[in-house]
Design an enzyme around this catalytic site. Structure first.
Site: not given
Lengths: 306, 306
Positions: B173, B201, B203-204, B224-225, B227
């Site tokens: 990210t 998919r 993510g966050d 970031t990570g 999600g």
């Protein structure tokens, strides 16, 4: 005495009292009663909150009266694109699907994402591939087609208006929240989105913490209304955070968010919520919200207007 | 003395120290410095936090070193599907885009959604149509193609593994948070998602209140990570709610969420945050996070490992 219970909604909006005939109201009430009764029975037999939420929502998705599943409205392209989410307050697991076509019960797909995939949120025609891989029931486009809804879509197109399915007394969403005998909470939401929506718009329903949220520490919430405002206010998690950190009750928290915070930015809609004690709330700032609940204290309610 | 400043990240993950040569680290550091310096200059000249966040992220999106924009990784189908979001803490307006292909700068599309559309979140190829209507820069697929990343994709395919772009020292990210001279906060995030991701998919990153959130009352956050864990914890709004309702500082709130709550459910990653006083935090529970900041107190920092 162990408390348990379920609350459901079939969408909030400007319900026109003049358009709502006695028999129309009766039909909606019967459908709502049927949905929470099935969910309640599941809870009574010792089923989980997740199961009760799913089963109540399946009934509302299969019912053409509501804008979800079979009753989904048309996008600008004349497509059906559905959103759904479910969350388990016990372990904070969640599954959701956005803009998926042709799946008979998007809530079942959301549950499958939660239980069987590594993801939380999947989307579009690729989410349909996943549904097929998992053996879910897929329907032809005809299953979702209904003349009245097609006229509504054509009117929206001709006015170039994106509507919350307000005309024709049809509203945006269905949802359920439940507390089971083991004290676990769950929330689920499902929708066909906005009439004439464009650009692959995603509303609040499939967004965890926004339209759908469950946390055994606090409450389970399912929202309905003008999704963009619910997103900006992160409504479901906002209610939960007020309980956890501000010491508010579910009643206080949900009332302030729906009756003060949301209208403050122009947001219209409502929510249903249940907490770990079995308290149920159903605030809305619109003229009506299709809603009902049943709990272990033998309390039961179904309503449309305020 | 008016405080202002900007912090940025280029993703968190398991950075392998042995693979990170001196010159590689230097290249990343230079890119990060370039991004926050441009954002900082915007703030210094009186530009808004939204503008500074957007300009810093454009630099990171255009840089092939990071998994966003030009540097986006491949999905399972060998496509590029990018997510981005931006939020203005002044008026709580937000714009986001999920799974969009071919747009050179998804953060600009997110800003356009925020400023010009009625929606908050749009998705897929229909979001690309909107980008074209709005005259945004669209690139051919070749623009996003890079040999090293294609090899990484093929390796992931062969292992049937969905990865966070961890191997090859590339992470998930990019993001920025800023406080401008007028005291307004903004946050933005952009990503190419997970290597070999399936089923559309999401993510966050594009989810308001989860990967991206700004509220002048509290803070601006970009995550970031992994999600899925960030979604279940509604991370960005959780940090904000702890400040607003629990009386925590940004430092306390973000540290507890990233170092205690997230690891508690197995979630790995980090965030950057700035509050209305200009305090900057950059906690992460991974071995490293590409990050940097610059503020009006002449403080400046760039780092990769802890």
């Amino acid at each position: 005495m162990i408390n348990f219970g379920i609350a459901i909604h079939g969408g909030a909006g400007i319900v026109s009292k003049t358009k709502m005939t006695k028999w129309k109201a009766e039909a909606y009430s019967q459908a709502l009663k049927r949905a929470y009764s099935v969910g309640f029975l599941t809870l009574k037999k010792g089923g989980s909150a997740v199961q009760a939420v799913k089963e109540a929502i399946i009934i509302l998705e299969d019912c053409p009266l509501f804008n979800a599943g079979k009753g989904s409205v048309y996008t600008n392209h004349g497509d059906i694109e559905m959103d759904a989410a479910i969350m388990d307050g016990k372990n904070m697991m969640a599954g959701a699907v956005a803009s998926v076509p042709f799946v008979k019960n998007p809530i079942v797909l959301a549950e499958t994402v939660m239980k069987k995939s590594k993801h939380v949120l999947i989307s579009g025609t690729k989410a349909l591939e996943y549904a097929k891989e998992q053996g879910l029931v897929i329907k032809e486009k005809e299953y979702f087609e209904e003349e009245e809804r097609y006229k509504q879509y054509k009117r929206a197109i001709s006015r170039d208006k994106v509507t919350l399915d307000h005309d024709d007394d049809k509203f945006g969403t269905v949802g359920a929240v439940a507390l089971d005998k083991k004290g676990n909470l769950s929330a689920g939401t499902s929708t066909g989105g906005m009439v004439n929506k464009k650009y692959g718009r995603i509303g609040d329903s499939p967004l965890i913490g926004i339209g759908t949220y469950a946390n055994n520490q606090t409450c389970a919430i399912s929202c309905t209304g003008h999704g963009e405002y619910f997103i900006r206010s992160v409504v479901a998690h906002e209610v939960s955070a007020r309980i956890l950190y501000k010491g508010q009750t579910l009643t206080q928290a949900s009332k302030e968010v729906i009756m003060e915070e949301l209208p403050g930015i122009g947001g219209r809609g409502g929510l249903i919520g249940i907490d770990k004690q079995g308290n149920i709330v159903m605030p809305f700032n619109t003229k009506g919200m299709y809603r009902g609940f049943k709990n272990s204290k033998e309390q039961e309610f179904v309503g449309i207007f305020s």
